[in-house]
Scaffold this motif. Structure first.
Motif, short mmCIF file in Angstrom:
data_model
loop_
_atom_site.label_atom_id
_atom_site.label_comp_id
_atom_site.label_asym_id
_atom_site.label_seq_id
_atom_site.Cartn_x
_atom_site.Cartn_y
_atom_site.Cartn_z
N ILE A 347 1.01 -1.12 0.10
CA ILE A 347 -0.06 -0.10 -0.06
C ILE A 347 0.82 1.30 -0.03
N LEU A 348 0.52 2.10 -1.00
CA LEU A 348 1.28 3.52 -0.87
C LEU A 348 0.41 4.72 -0.48
N VAL A 349 0.81 5.10 0.61
CA VAL A 349 -0.16 6.52 1.12
C VAL A 349 0.83 7.46 0.78
N SER A 350 0.29 8.68 0.29
CA SER A 350 0.65 9.85 -0.05
C SER A 350 -0.28 10.89 0.51
N GLY A 351 0.41 12.09 0.69
CA GLY A 351 -0.12 13.09 1.79
C GLY A 351 1.06 14.24 2.26
N GLU A 352 0.51 15.24 2.25
CA GLU A 352 1.53 16.33 2.94
C GLU A 352 1.91 15.95 4.08
N THR A 353 3.12 16.38 4.68
CA THR A 353 3.73 16.08 5.96
C THR A 353 2.59 16.50 7.01
N GLY A 354 2.58 15.61 7.83
CA GLY A 354 1.67 15.70 9.20
C GLY A 354 0.26 15.40 8.96
N THR A 355 -0.24 14.86 7.75
CA THR A 355 -1.49 14.39 7.37
C THR A 355 -1.98 13.27 8.26
N GLY A 356 -1.14 12.18 8.72
CA GLY A 356 -1.57 11.37 9.39
C GLY A 356 -1.12 10.01 8.87
N ASN A 486 3.09 0.26 -5.29
CA ASN A 486 1.59 1.06 -5.43
C ASN A 486 0.56 -0.10 -5.66
N GLY A 487 0.61 -1.25 -4.90
CA GLY A 487 -0.59 -2.29 -5.53
C GLY A 487 -1.84 -1.52 -4.95
N ALA A 488 -2.08 -0.68 -3.67
CA ALA A 488 -2.96 0.11 -3.82
C ALA A 488 -2.77 1.51 -3.24
N THR A 489 -3.15 2.46 -3.64
CA THR A 489 -2.79 3.94 -3.53
C THR A 489 -3.92 4.45 -2.79
#
Length: 634
Positions: A347-356, A486-489
């Protein structure tokens, strides 16, 4: 070139000659010896293509079994034109070596002129370069038939080439060889794509009804959201026709939902997984209206559940429920994750710094069957480059200066049976990316200084605040590693874009009761201020704000004066009108405060006692309203 009317293949040769003269500055009258790369460099090229070579070897051997005895040699090169694999009759081995048809020879067009491998790389097309088609007279006796092999992102990865030292004069004598090479290159490409993307949804399509069960023309790779993440070359050409663009413009296909090209959504694809005949499975292309037969292969670790159980399986585990309130975007992602919890899919998690991102990763781990195993977080940006491999993969005792006497297991082995969380994966050095890719592919790790690999069973969750596809384009991140991760994003929105701020604040306050155990709360006016703030530090900053407010508040309810100064900065251009006090009201409040201070002879301590608040709260209120002290009357 062949006699008679020029063909499209003749045009490929003509254009190649122009490139050799005008672009590569080669002279056709100069005979150039074959270029051989040194052994060390050849090993590097082979290691970079290790997985593809392993897959291609079966196709190479199968093709050679059909052409052996006909005087052909078979080569497999990388995208640079360097020969990495070779099969040929031992009787002509020495002649082949002198002609450059062997391991380690560089067939790039810039060095060798027009030739099968180099021109296939330059054009991306399968072709025959026959005898005098060759730019360099050294190669005129040869006939070469080559076809490119592309990777999941549409980039040329290798070239399959059959060559002969002698052949009939007519170029048409090689057209059957061309069809065979194209066919086997297609098979190798499809097999490599399906193998490397086995943790994604694989969509196989064909226009051939009679051979629909066994003939796969087009292959597309989808993530769990139904977005296109890969394709074979025929698939890229199909998408190019549908989107009316050049097939080489593969970047525009990545990330697009399959519903942009076909009249189906990701949720409807599961009906094409059933075991009944593929001849009954038909989808239509949106633009052209063309029908294709479809077969869908679910991710390797995913079991397609009966629709009757869909509601039960979509129920969220408490750990996942704790991630968000009623924010629609996050709830949609959480429901998707609920279906993937007990798979090995990365699983690939993206997001700004500090988003959890790490909080979400822990929730995934705690909600899965791996909850009893370890959750091992690794900050790829914080580990020094010279230590990252020993920290991740471990080492044997005495493997390098400074190594511990007993060696070290490494974080990957520590995650066995649990979850490995790779935070800021975009900052991992390229050399370490190569080793990590091998671990993910083989599910085994060899410690530094070790001889035997150790099997590892783990779920991998990676996180980044950077655009990994952009890093891939810059050559700073391995493309094959990207597709492994990125099997799941999952994209986590910034706090300013979430609709559940009040819910998050409530969850934070529940864990921070007042001194006497009373539950804390937030005044409506304070929530309005927090809702108007732009939160550059996201949830991490919100936690700091709540901690500050809880520390200074004199009552269970946190009021506007208990908030730190930073949250009163209005940085967003379009704020809701009711989230801050209007200017006139602020002015009235300031006037009231000035009068209260005047009544206390501008003594802050006395004013605070009269108002029933402490001095620090009064000072914050004064700063917020722009009220300054006046000299006390004598």
């Amino acid at each position: 070139m062949a006699e008679g009317r020029p063909t499209a293949r003749d045009e490929l040769i003509t254009n190649s000659w122009r490139r050799c003269i005008d672009g590569h500055k080669l002279d056709p009258t100069v005979l150039r010896p074959a270029v051989i790369v040194e052994d060390g460099r050849l090993r590097e090229h082979r290691e970079a293509m290790e997985e593809l070579l392993r897959t291609a070897r079966f196709g190479v051997e199968a093709l050679y079994s059909q052409i052996s005895g006909l005087g052909y040699l078979l080569l497999l090169t990388d995208q640079n034109g360097i020969t990495l694999d070779y099969i040929g009759d031992s009787a002509v081995s020495e002649k082949a070596r002198s002609a450059g048809l062997h391991h380690g020879f560089d067939w790039s067009e810039t060095l060798a002129g027009t030739n099968g491998v180099g021109t296939a790389i330059a054009t991306g097309e399968a072709l025959v370069v026959h005898k005098s088609d060759h730019f360099d007279a050294t190669h005129i006796p040869l006939t070469c038939t080559a076809a490119p092999i592309f990777d999941a992102a549409g980039k040329l990865a290798a070239v399959l080439d059959v060559a002969a030292l002698t052949s009939p004069e007519e170029k048409s004598s090689q057209f059957l060889a061309l069809q065979m090479v194209k066919n086997f290159a297609h098979r190798i490409e499809a097999a490599n794509l399906i193998r490397s993307c086995s943790r994604n949804w694989i969509v196989k399509l064909t226009s051939n009804r009679a051979l629909a069960e066994v003939d796969t023309e087009y292959v597309l790779v989808l993530d769990s959201s139904g977005n296109i993440t890969g394709f074979n070359n025929l698939g890229a050409r199909l998408l190019a026709e549908e989107f009316a663009t050049d097939w080489r413009n593969t970047a525009m296909f990545i990330g697009r939902p399959i519903s942009d090209a076909f009249d189906c959504e990701i949720d409807s694809l599961t009906r094409f997984v059933a075991s009944h005949s593929i001849e009954r499975n038909v989808v239509r292309l949106r633009s052209s209206g063309r029908n294709l037969f479809i077969q869908v292969v679910p991710p390797k670790t995913i079991r397609v559940l009966p629709s009757a159980r869909a509601e039960e399986d979509n129920k969220l585990h408490p750990a996942l429920k704790s991630v968000a309130g009623d924010d629609a975007a996050i709830q949609k992602n959480l429901k998707k994750l609920a279906r993937l919890l007990n798979t090995n899919m990365s699983i690939l998690v993206s997001g700004e710094t500090g988003t959890g991102k790490e909080y979400l990763a822990k929730a995934i781990h705690q909600s899965s069957v791996r909850a009893k195993g370890a959750f091992i977080p690794v900050n790829c940006a914080a580990l020094p480059e010279n230590l990252i491999e020993s920290e991740l993969f471990g080492y044997e005792a005495g493997s390098f200066t400074g190594a511990l006497d007993k060696g070290k297991r490494g974080l990957v082995r520590e995650a066995h049976g649990g979850t490995l969380f790779l935070d800021e994966i975009g900052d991992m050095p390229l050399a370490s990316q190569t080793r990590l890719l091998r671990v993910l592919a083989e599910r085994e790790v060899t410690p530094i200084g070790g001889a035997r690999p150790t099997a590892v069973d783990m779920r991998v969750i990676a996180a980044t605040h950077r655009d990994l596809l952009d890093l891939v384009r810059q050559g700073k991140f391995r493309e094959d590693l990207y597709f492994r991760l990125n099997g799941a994003t999952i994209a986590l929105p910034a706090l300013r874009d979430r609709s559940d701020l009040g819910w998050i604040v409530t969850q934070l306050l529940e864990k921070r009761p007042y001194a006497d155990g009373t539950a804390r709360s937030l005044s409506a006016q304070s929530l309005g201020v927090l809702s108007a703030y732009h939160w550059p530090g996201n949830i991490r900053e919100l936690v700091n704000v709540i901690d500050f407010a809880c520390a200074v508040a004199s009552d269970p309810e946190i009021g506007i004066d208990d908030l730190p100064d930073q949250v009163f900065t209005r940085s967003r251009e379009a704020m809701p009108g009711n989230v801050e006090l209007p200017t006139a009201e602020l002015g009235d409040e300031a006037a009231v405060l000035r009068q209260q201070l005047a009544d206390a002879q501008w003594n802050v301590s006395a004013a605070a006692r009269l108002l029933g608040i402490d001095r620090t709260t009064l000072h914050r209120r004064m700063r917020r309203l722009g009220v300054t002290l006046r000299p006390r009357a004598t």
